[in-house]
Design a protein around this motif. Structure first.
Motif, mmCIF file in Angstrom:
data_model
loop_
_atom_site.group_PDB
_atom_site.id
_atom_site.type_symbol
_atom_site.label_atom_id
_atom_site.label_comp_id
_atom_site.label_asym_id
_atom_site.label_seq_id
_atom_site.Cartn_x
_atom_site.Cartn_y
_atom_site.Cartn_z
ATOM 1 N N ALA A 272 0.947 -1.370 0.100
ATOM 2 C CA ALA A 272 0.105 -0.097 0.095
ATOM 3 C C ALA A 272 1.087 1.243 -0.042
ATOM 4 O O ALA A 272 0.626 2.189 0.650
ATOM 5 C CB ALA A 272 -0.956 -0.212 1.184
ATOM 6 N N GLY A 276 -1.653 3.637 1.360
ATOM 7 C CA GLY A 276 -1.979 3.258 2.568
ATOM 8 C C GLY A 276 -2.083 4.381 3.779
ATOM 9 O O GLY A 276 -3.112 4.312 4.646
ATOM 10 N N HIS A 288 -9.046 -0.655 2.777
ATOM 11 C CA HIS A 288 -8.380 -1.850 3.334
ATOM 12 C C HIS A 288 -8.927 -2.927 4.083
ATOM 13 O O HIS A 288 -8.892 -3.662 4.715
ATOM 14 C CB HIS A 288 -7.755 -1.136 4.720
ATOM 15 N N PHE A 299 3.352 0.753 3.825
ATOM 16 C CA PHE A 299 3.003 1.973 3.155
ATOM 17 C C PHE A 299 4.124 2.848 3.312
ATOM 18 O O PHE A 299 5.068 2.725 4.442
ATOM 19 C CB PHE A 299 1.648 2.472 3.425
ATOM 20 N N ASP A 312 9.614 3.963 4.897
ATOM 21 C CA ASP A 312 8.459 2.977 4.593
ATOM 22 C C ASP A 312 8.065 2.301 5.902
ATOM 23 O O ASP A 312 9.082 1.681 6.511
ATOM 24 C CB ASP A 312 9.049 1.795 3.818
#
Length: 492
Positions: A272, A276, A288, A299, A312
């Motif tokens: 994602a 995300g 989601h 994400f 990340d």
């Protein structure tokens, strides 16, 4: 011997650099988004050898203004609509300064206890903020870690999946090339790269067809590919599903994909990277649905959540599987804290040994903006994308190429690929905006991704005005040659 910069010299230089950054942000809208100089311009402007003697910071800033910045692609520019946003923000930059000043290396808890524990806490905060599955929390069997990018997250997820699928044997004997990974035709290129690095080869990835309307992975096609591989004696190891594909921000149907993975015992990783962040907003958590099936999820706060690259956020439901897959313990790293089993050593959660103090910038951003500030930023981007999409929809020369649930709009000229490619070249050549392209259902498609913190309605309107005017010129050229602006192009 040159002297080190003492604290007072650093203070004076630091003020100058902070002023420089503030002035850069203030004047961004006056700069062309993308430089036009040919390759080699910066190289030619720099000396061939390093300086024999030290130089003052003022000289460096002067060359920054003269040589470097005019040849930078300005990702924070309010007219930058290419790729996905690469947000940064004041608190993020300040935290990076602190991180660099501390110079702490966080490979073990023992080498930076505060760095490890802060990272664990802010990743648990994000689980709460995004309403992610409770099994991703560090208080249970799972937990989170900051990787440098979603590409690295996909790689370590692939390695953990191979560890599970092989019963740990891949660590001793190498990877049997019969193992297979699966993703949609719009899955990120990092998925194939991860398979190559892990030893599966590019042929180890099965690309699954997407629904032509939603551009999302078709679960029936995934099941068919898995069953075909099993019939051929191959071993399905990992499925990478995407929330917000790069081409169109399509959302793969996780509830159905998760059931298939559970049925066959396949690791499910959810990428994602861009979208995300949307789960910060309760009204967007539909995207989601089914994430509770995931063995791992990631994400990028450095895309849409105002945290500078690289950052990340990656979680696993069972950290034991990840640690078993990646742990190597040389004698020189042994220490009492690690041996006690009471601490997390994040070196065992990633490919490199060393790691920066990345948690600081995420912590600064979360505290500066707060939950409501982050939600306001995300909602603003979506509203601006909706504003642009409405202009596209109202102009019958254009067609939207796919749904736009977040802040990316994909569109094209109905006149066809050649006209759409010419349109992109024309507007990017203006220097006022920058867009990129993809292909959707085989057609050349433009992408406009909103997300830079400085972007407002006037910048989206400017982009549309440039596109509309360029389309008028291009389509006039098409018709003047005797062709139709819509010839051989289905309505769309």
């Amino acid at each position: 011997m040159a002297e080190h910069m003492d604290p007072e010299e650093f203070r004076r230089a630091g003020y100058a650099v902070v002023d420089w950054v503030a002035d850069y942000w203030r004047t961004l809208d006056q700069r062309p988004v993308v430089p036009r100089d040919p390759p080699g311009t910066v190289t030619a402007a720099l000396p061939a050898t390093p300086p024999a003697h030290g130089e003052p910071v003022a000289a460096m800033l002067a060359d920054l203004d003269e040589i470097i910045v005019p040849r930078v692609t300005h990702w924070q520019h309010p007219g930058f609509f290419g790729y996905f946003p690469a947000n940064t923000s004041g608190p993020s930059v300040l935290a990076d300064l602190v991180s660099s000043g501390l110079g702490a290396q966080g490979m073990l808890w023992a080498t930076n206890p505060a760095g490890t524990e802060l990272e664990t806490v802010v990743l648990d905060w994000l689980v709460e903020l995004m309403d992610l599955p409770a099994r991703f929390r560090s208080t249970g069997a799972g937990g989170g870690v900051i990787q440098d990018s979603a590409s690295s997250a996909t790689l370590v997820a692939t390695l953990a999946a191979l560890h599970r699928a092989s019963g740990g044997r891949w660590r001793e004997a190498g990877v049997d090339r019969r193992y297979r990974a699966y993703t949609s035709t719009h899955g990120h290129s990092s998925i194939e790269k991860a398979a190559r690095i892990a030893g599966l080869g590019g042929q180890g990835v099965r690309t699954i067809e997407v629904d032509p309307e939603t551009q999302a992975m078709r679960p029936a096609a995934l099941r068919a590919a898995i069953e075909a591989d099993l019939a051929n004696g191959e071993v399905p190891a990992i499925v990478v599903a995407t929330i917000g594909t790069t081409s169109t921000t399509a959302v793969d149907p996780l509830p159905e994909i998760g059931v298939i993975c559970a049925e066959y015992g396949i690791w499910l990783h959810v990428d994602a990277a861009y979208a995300g962040a949307a789960a910060v907003c309760p009204e967007l958590r539909w995207s989601h649905a089914g994430v509770e099936h995931a063995d791992s999820y990631c994400f990028d706060p450095h895309k849409w959540l105002l945290t500078g690259f690289d950052c990340d956020a990656f979680w696993v439901a069972d950290r034991g599987e990840l640690i078993e897959a990646l742990t190597v313990m040389p004698e020189f790293l042994r220490n009492a804290a690690s041996e006690s089993g009471a601490v997390i050593d994040y070196r065992d959660w990633q490919v490199p040994l060393g790691r920066r103090f990345r948690a600081l910038k995420l912590w600064f951003v979360l505290r500066w903006y707060g939950v409501e500030g982050l939600r306001a930023h995300l909602r603003s981007g979506i509203a601006l994308a909706d504003r642009f999409a409405a202009r596209v929809r109202a102009d019958d020369r254009f067609a939207l190429a796919a749904p736009h649930p977040f802040s990316l709009v994909t569109f094209r000229l109905r006149a066809g690929d050649e006209a759409s490619a010419a349109l992109l070249a024309r507007v990017n050549d203006s220097g006022q905006v920058h867009l990129t392209h993809t292909r959707v259902n085989g057609r050349y498609t433009l992408r406009l991704a909103v997300g830079a913190p400085l972007t407002g309605p006037e910048h989206v309107d400017r982009a549309w005005d440039l596109l509309s005017a360029a389309a008028t010129d291009i389509l006039a050229g098409v018709t003047s040659t005797g062709g139709s602006a819509r010839a051989n192009t289905p309505p769309g």
